[in-house]
Enzyme design. Structure first.
Site, PDB file in Angstrom:
ATOM      1  N   GLU A  78       0.827  -1.212   0.000  1.00 60.71           N
ATOM      2  CA  GLU A  78       0.000   0.000   0.000  1.00 60.71           C
ATOM      3  C   GLU A  78       0.855   1.253   0.000  1.00 60.71           C
ATOM      4  OE1 GLU A  78      -3.963  -1.881   2.086  1.00 60.71           O
ATOM      5  OE2 GLU A  78      -2.706  -0.552   3.295  1.00 60.71           O
ATOM      6  N   ASN A  79       0.156   2.378  -0.187  1.00 58.17           N
ATOM      7  CA  ASN A  79       0.833   3.668  -0.243  1.00 58.17           C
ATOM      8  C   ASN A  79      -0.073   4.723   0.377  1.00 58.17           C
ATOM      9  OD1 ASN A  79       1.733   6.317  -1.653  1.00 58.17           O
ATOM     10  ND2 ASN A  79       3.336   4.851  -2.145  1.00 58.17           N
ATOM     11  N   GLU A  94      -1.414  -9.861  -6.590  1.00 55.75           N
ATOM     12  CA  GLU A  94      -1.387 -10.559  -7.878  1.00 55.75           C
ATOM     13  C   GLU A  94      -0.524  -9.797  -8.887  1.00 55.75           C
ATOM     14  OE1 GLU A  94      -3.988  -9.708  -6.010  1.00 55.75           O
ATOM     15  OE2 GLU A  94      -5.752 -10.914  -6.477  1.00 55.75           O
ATOM     16  N   CYS A 100      -6.750  -6.759 -11.414  1.00 51.50           N
ATOM     17  CA  CYS A 100      -5.844  -7.914 -11.476  1.00 51.50           C
ATOM     18  C   CYS A 100      -6.352  -8.955 -12.468  1.00 51.50           C
ATOM     19  CB  CYS A 100      -5.666  -8.527 -10.095  1.00 51.50           C
ATOM     20  SG  CYS A 100      -4.645  -7.504  -9.012  1.00 51.50           S
TER      21      CYS A 100
HETATM   22 ZN   LIG Z   1      -6.057  -6.645  -7.463  1.00 51.23          ZN
END
Ligand SMILES: [Zn+2]
Length: 138
Positions: free
Chosen positions: A50-51, A61, A96
């Protein structure tokens, strides 16, 4: 991590679970791990990262897929297993799924509610999809 041997669905889920423990998730507290086997039998794993600028977060994924390309130059995915440490099953998100489609993913494995592997052919989770062949000129 490298392997050229075939892995069971359970072993692939175990590899996904292991990497999920390294997820960087200070905002969602929702760790996810992914483990894929590329077209040549290599095992590649990834976790979500995360950011503070939320949109820059990368899923487990896609992290595994970009690592697969960087490490092996692979362009096909035989199977990918996905584990959410706080949710079962934990299916790949829409973004994804599209990226998995790019690399002709054949099968997706998640942990079912009973803890057993649940495996689906990729077409089941992204039917009627858009892919690279749509851009082929004839
Ligand atoms: Zn995803």
């Amino acid at each position: 991590m490298t392997s050229t041997t075939l892995m069971s669905d359970t072993a692939l889920l175990d590899a996904a679970r292991e990497v999920a423990h390294r997820a960087y998730v200070p905002y969602s507290h929702f760790p996810v791990g992914a483990a894929l086997i590329d077209g040549e039998g290599h095992l590649v794993t990834g976790c979500n990262v995360e950011n503070a600028a939320y949109g820059e977060t990368i899923c487990a994924e896609r992290n595994a897929i970009t690592t697969m390309v960087a490490q092996y130059g692979a362009q096909r995915i035989s199977a990918i297993a996905v584990i959410g440490l706080k949710a079962a099953p934990c299916w790949p998100c829409g973004a994804c799924r599209q990226v998995l489609r790019e690399f002709q993913c054949e099968r997706v494995i998640v942990e079912g509610p009973d803890g057993e592997p649940l495996s689906l052919p990729f077409e089941k989770i992204l039917p009627y999809s858009f892919g690279p062949e749509a851009l082929d000129e004839e």
